[in-house]
Design an enzyme around this catalytic site. Structure first.
Site, PDB file in Angstrom:
ATOM      1  CG  HIS A   1      -0.459  -6.660   4.528  1.00 28.36           C
ATOM      2  ND1 HIS A   1      -0.631  -6.185   5.809  1.00 28.36           N
ATOM      3  CD2 HIS A   1      -0.087  -5.602   3.791  1.00 28.36           C
ATOM      4  CE1 HIS A   1      -0.346  -4.887   5.833  1.00 28.36           C
ATOM      5  NE2 HIS A   1      -0.015  -4.510   4.619  1.00 28.36           N
TER       6      HIS A   1
ATOM      7  N   GLY B   1       0.817  -1.211   0.000  1.00 24.41           N
ATOM      8  CA  GLY B   1       0.000   0.000   0.000  1.00 24.41           C
ATOM      9  C   GLY B   1       0.851   1.261   0.000  1.00 24.41           C
ATOM     10  CB  THR B   2       3.910   2.158   1.882  1.00 26.34           C
ATOM     11  OG1 THR B   2       3.303   1.921   3.151  1.00 26.34           O
ATOM     12  CG2 THR B   2       4.859   3.333   1.975  1.00 26.34           C
TER      13      THR B   2
ATOM     14  CD  GLN C   1      -7.313  -0.544   7.054  1.00 26.36           C
ATOM     15  OE1 GLN C   1      -8.142  -1.385   7.391  1.00 26.36           O
ATOM     16  NE2 GLN C   1      -6.060  -0.572   7.488  1.00 26.36           N
TER      17      GLN C   1
ATOM     18  CB  CYS D   1       2.444   5.270  25.220  1.00 24.14           C
ATOM     19  SG  CYS D   1       3.035   6.581  26.283  1.00 24.14           S
TER      20      CYS D   1
ATOM     21  CG  ASN E   1      -5.224   3.833   8.816  1.00 24.29           C
ATOM     22  OD1 ASN E   1      -5.563   4.863   8.213  1.00 24.29           O
ATOM     23  ND2 ASN E   1      -4.165   3.795   9.603  1.00 24.29           N
TER      24      ASN E   1
ATOM     25  CB  THR F   1      12.926 -10.000 -10.403  1.00 22.89           C
ATOM     26  OG1 THR F   1      14.092  -9.856 -11.212  1.00 22.89           O
ATOM     27  CG2 THR F   1      12.373 -11.400 -10.563  1.00 22.89           C
TER      28      THR F   1
HETATM   29  C1  LIG Z   1      -5.119   3.252   4.803  1.00 24.80           C
HETATM   30  C2  LIG Z   1      -3.770   2.635   4.654  1.00 24.80           C
HETATM   31  N1  LIG Z   1      -2.943   3.084   3.694  1.00 24.80           N
HETATM   32  C3  LIG Z   1      -1.721   2.577   3.503  1.00 24.80           C
HETATM   33  C4  LIG Z   1      -1.252   1.549   4.303  1.00 24.80           C
HETATM   34  C5  LIG Z   1       0.126   1.031   4.051  1.00 24.80           C
HETATM   35  O1  LIG Z   1       0.118  -0.269   3.534  1.00 24.80           O
HETATM   36  P1  LIG Z   1       1.444  -1.167   3.610  1.00 24.80           P
HETATM   37  O2  LIG Z   1       1.828  -1.212   5.040  1.00 24.80           O
HETATM   38  O3  LIG Z   1       1.030  -2.461   3.052  1.00 24.80           O
HETATM   39  O4  LIG Z   1       2.491  -0.492   2.796  1.00 24.80           O
HETATM   40  C6  LIG Z   1      -2.093   1.050   5.319  1.00 24.80           C
HETATM   41  C7  LIG Z   1      -1.678  -0.058   6.209  1.00 24.80           C
HETATM   42  O5  LIG Z   1      -0.762  -0.011   6.950  1.00 24.80           O
HETATM   43  C8  LIG Z   1      -3.369   1.603   5.494  1.00 24.80           C
HETATM   44  O6  LIG Z   1      -4.178   1.163   6.447  1.00 24.80           O
HETATM   45  C1  LIG Z   2      23.378  -6.819 -11.375  1.00 24.92           C
HETATM   46  C2  LIG Z   2      21.915  -6.705 -11.108  1.00 24.92           C
HETATM   47  N1  LIG Z   2      21.422  -5.591 -10.512  1.00 24.92           N
HETATM   48  C3  LIG Z   2      20.116  -5.460 -10.240  1.00 24.92           C
HETATM   49  C4  LIG Z   2      19.205  -6.430 -10.564  1.00 24.92           C
HETATM   50  C5  LIG Z   2      17.768  -6.201 -10.260  1.00 24.92           C
HETATM   51  O1  LIG Z   2      17.304  -7.030  -9.237  1.00 24.92           O
HETATM   52  P1  LIG Z   2      15.742  -7.264  -9.029  1.00 24.92           P
HETATM   53  O2  LIG Z   2      15.220  -7.765 -10.341  1.00 24.92           O
HETATM   54  O3  LIG Z   2      15.637  -8.243  -7.938  1.00 24.92           O
HETATM   55  O4  LIG Z   2      15.119  -5.959  -8.688  1.00 24.92           O
HETATM   56  C6  LIG Z   2      19.672  -7.615 -11.183  1.00 24.92           C
HETATM   57  C7  LIG Z   2      18.782  -8.717 -11.559  1.00 24.92           C
HETATM   58  O5  LIG Z   2      17.903  -8.640 -12.351  1.00 24.92           O
HETATM   59  C8  LIG Z   2      21.049  -7.742 -11.460  1.00 24.92           C
HETATM   60  O6  LIG Z   2      21.525  -8.829 -12.055  1.00 24.92           O
END
Ligand SMILES: Cc1ncc(COP(=O)(O)O)c(C=O)c1O
Ligand SMILES: Cc1ncc(COP(=O)(O)O)c(C=O)c1O
Lengths: 387, 127, 387, 127
Positions: free
Chosen positions: C202, C73-74, C180, C325, C152, C238
């Site tokens: 999630h 989400g973020t 949410q 807190c 949320n 990837t």
């Molecule tokens: C309204 C809302 N936006 C964004 C997020 C962020 O999602 P995530 O933690 O999967 O990045 C959340 C949950 O934490 C959320 O409740």
């Molecule tokens: C040298 C190198 N850097 C960066 C990446 C990118 O990694 P990812 O696809 O997990 O984001 C790869 C693989 O694709 C890589 O071989």
């Protein structure tokens, strides 16, 4: 399809190992708490996440507080480079190489649009960056150097330690994209003199979608994403807990096994190189010695890589190619161009990247299947007949 | 990525080779992706009696060359000249969008071969 | 610890459902190919990824080509907001609300640092944004409006359709953080008039570390990350394949079950609210009707939320709190402040967020355990004695 | 988050309540996090004979209040005045860094209670 599968594309991605998957399983349906939650289910998960961080740190000779989990290699590279640029008040100078992964190169190009300027260092015919050229490229405005630890296509290992010393002596940040190296060869962040190091779990039998950035204590970058306070705000968002656990277990296993695995892969690699070159009119790309233990990259002259790949695939052999036709772009790989290959030779490149599961029989199988494929394709090729 | 028909032509390409005493030879290459293609035609009574190709190319290039040769064999030169790259791709049951330019080589090479054939004919007539 | 666990923190995260995990399993050790690879193992995985994209699209009434997978989400929020800002040649005006998640608010604050300006709309005592105030805030420079679909913390549902019409009429981009809501209530992107919509797997019994951004055809943003061409370059790297598969299965299941689940959760929710208010000196936060089916947020007067949480936790009840807190920051939640709660009341807030596995017995259990906890803590409280 | 000792004090806080005829009462609150604390002392022969607290606070606030009262009960007023927030946190076996400010209330309230006690004494003496 053939039932036999000889997977030789570990440079693209790897299967998750049983031990790694087993470690992840409890975190889907049982230990599902949010590590930021105060309650017991959350706190237990927090503890597991921090243990994975320690494992990751240990594998790199780093402190746990210097490890930040990300969604993969691409994100780690982007956070380091763009974050360092964003931290600055005004545009500056970046030094990188012409053979970096797109997840570094394309960030640099985007930063150029924003006013920064970039030196793309050339490499020699084996793909090596000369540390002297790094030193010469440094100006008063240089704020970061980014040189990959090993090239993903041709496997060439760069002199990271030497470049790291240059960077340290000049007080410039140094990032290395070690996505292809972690888990394959020993890595120690202090020994290498790096400020940032990127890794991705799926390259060493961990899960996809999780990576890490090592960032040295005291180094500051301005985070790209904003949100919660996860990963000390460098990478906010609910943690990919099973991924983190998988990364921790995978890196721990992979690094502990390097001594035996490296030797085995180097042996298989050299046998495969020798066998392929024996076909005739086949050249090795990348450095003959300074290369990743599992990387074999050859150009089959007079034929085109995608055709080779498709033909290998029909025999159950999974490999990859730097040919334009296989990449979706129309240009051959920038790496093969950078080491000076002419277009046809670059188009005929095929990468076999060996890994965990590969055996001597796999090499035999490839060396049995490849020659007739090459012969068949060459028989169709006008350039072969005109040679 | 490629459909079964494309893969079948890739695997068992029809009319591969050269015609030493061809009546027309067409060559074409993609500067972009590096593929190269050479096409030979043998013409009798204004019909394409035989056709053969050679290619340095990817799966799409090989399959579309093979398909094209099947499509035009036996056709008159004028009929054959009408066949477009799109016709070849259609006959193959489609190609991935990013692969269309590779398949363009085939019909382009045919146009060149026909032009070469006509050239020769004119030259012969004007002798 | 108590063996009984009554998990009422589904707003923070949820367990992965068995059906979802089962769908993911093959993609760790067997179908591990890289979807960008040309060979058969890669192509098979590509197909599975695209099927998951279609499922996700169907759940939102969208086209598959408008769905981009992200790490959560973020990230979805950051890509939409920062990407839209980055796409512009010069700074502009953003409208959002004062009760957004930090993954929207903090992006806006960061964009302010970069020269953009932001209107943070107030909400009424139930947490509602008035669409009229959105209309009034629009200026010639406004380029994006971002209002969450449901809060949320307090669960309040915003009038997204109405705000969407306002945005559409004015030709301004509209983003909604529906993290949410997806999987809890029906969502149709066309009906809601949104250009962007964020979701995270999630929150509806899918895996952590995977989310999606819906982006309407024709809308353009400048990607934050650079690298490969995955997710049409909006989110390179990837693909988190098992995550994507899990998201697809989870959203398909969750959305298909909404009718029954919504009714059940609303019933449990209202019973819990009633029971907690019955303790005395307990107030409901958020809108009494326009709220998430599973959200219960109350303030226990005279006592502090973290203490309540810890005490509930010792009885095996997992909940969360908006108290300072418990959050690690020193301020009480910005949401509780925005609806006008005084500090002590805000500090006494506790959120019980119900989900998939909760039953009538869980409600009974909480209503049995909560009163003595509240009584014990109040007996220690100076403000209770001075009331 | 909290260690066992902290949780034990949170669960079974010692010396909760008020002393109606206290010799000193100290109050303190954190404007930041909203916690509030009230501390009562009963002094005899310059020793803290009895001590009780009330708090509107989080786990750290409750546990550190409880811990503090145990630590100073029986001590002379001067000895008690030496006890710092850090001493309380240490005696608890440590607190999470972000929770330290919550625990600061306890010793602060004690300082206030001692000051209040001394105030009363001076007033009584000057009568
Ligand atoms: C309204 C809302 N936006 C964004 C997020 C962020 O999602 P995530 O933690 O999967 O990045 C959340 C949950 O934490 C959320 O409740
Ligand atoms: C040298 C190198 N850097 C960066 C990446 C990118 O990694 P990812 O696809 O997990 O984001 C790869 C693989 O694709 C890589 O071989």
């Amino acid at each position: 399809m053939k039932s036999r599968l000889v997977y030789m594309d570990h440079g693209a991605t790897t299967p998750v190992r049983k031990e790694v998957f087993d470690a992840m399983i409890p975190f889907f349906q049982e230990q599902y708490g949010n590590p930021s939650s105060l309650h017991t289910p959350g706190r237990k998960v927090r503890q597991a996440v921090e243990e994975a961080r320690e494992k990751t740190a240990r594998a790199l000779g780093a402190g746990a507080e210097d490890i930040y989990f990300t969604a993969g290699g691409t994100e780690s590279n982007n956070i380091a480079l763009r974050g360092a640029a964003k931290e600055r008040a005004k545009p500056g100078h970046i030094i990188t190489s012409s053979v970096e992964h797109h997840a570094v190169l394309d960030v640099c190009q985007d930063l150029e649009r924003e006013g920064h300027w970039v030196t793309y260092l050339p490499v020699d015919q084996d793909g090596l960056v000369d540390p002297e050229t790094v030193k010469e490229a440094i100006t008063g405005d240089t704020f970061i150097i980014s040189i990959m630890a090993a090239n993903n296509e041709i496997g060439t290992l760069q002199p990271i330690r030497e470049i790291g010393s240059v960077a340290r002596d000049c007080g410039i940040l140094f990032h290395t994209d070690a996505v292809q190296v972690v888990g394959q060869l020993p890595v120690d962040v202090n020994d290498l003199n790096v400020d940032f190091l990127s890794l991705a779990a799926h390259k060493f039998n961990g899960p996809k979608g999780i990576g890490a950035l090592y960032m040295k204590k005291g180094v500051k970058v301005d985070p790209l994403y904003r949100g919660g306070s996860q990963e000390r705000k460098l990478r906010p968002g609910t943690e990919n807990v099973p991924g983190v656990i998988g990364l921790g277990r995978a890196v721990e296993l992979a690094v502990s096994e390097i001594p035996g695995k490296q030797k085995k892969l180097e042996y298989l690699r050299d046998r495969l190189i020798e066998g392929l070159i024996g076909i005739g009119d086949v050249v090795l790309n990348g450095h003959p010695q300074k290369r990743l233990p599992g990387n074999v990259n050859v150009s089959f002259k007079y034929i085109e890589g995608e055709s080779v790949l498709l033909s290998l695939d029909m025999e159950g052999i999974a490999a990859s190619s730097g040919s334009a036709c296989s990449s979706g772009s129309l240009e051959p790989s920038h790496v093969l161009s950078a080491i000076g290959l002419d277009h046809p030779t670059a188009h005929g490149s095929v990468r076999f990247s060996l890994g965990f599961g590969n055996s001597e029989e796999d090499i035999d199988y490839v060396l049995e299947k490849a020659p007739p494929i090459v012969e068949r394709l060459r028989s169709m090729s006008p350039t072969y007949h005109a040679r | 990525m490629y459909n079964d028909k494309v893969m079948e032509h890739f695997n068992n390409p029809r009319n591969v080779g050269e015609i030493p005493d061809a009546d027309g030879v067409g060559e074409t290459g993609s500067f972009k992706c590096g593929d190269t293609m050479k096409l030979y035609i043998k013409v009798k009574n204004d019909r394409i009696e035989d056709i053969k190709f050679q290619t340095f190319g990817c799966g799409a290039a090989i399959a579309s060359s093979s398909m094209l040769t099947e499509m035009v064999k036996g056709k008159t030169v004028e009929e054959a000249a009408q066949v477009t790259n799109q016709d070849v791709a259609d006959e193959l049951g489609g190609l991935p969008p990013m692969k269309l330019h590779c398949s363009n080589l085939a019909a382009d090479a045919l146009q060149n071969a026909i032009a070469d054939y006509k050239d020769h004919k004119i030259k012969q007539q004007s002798l």
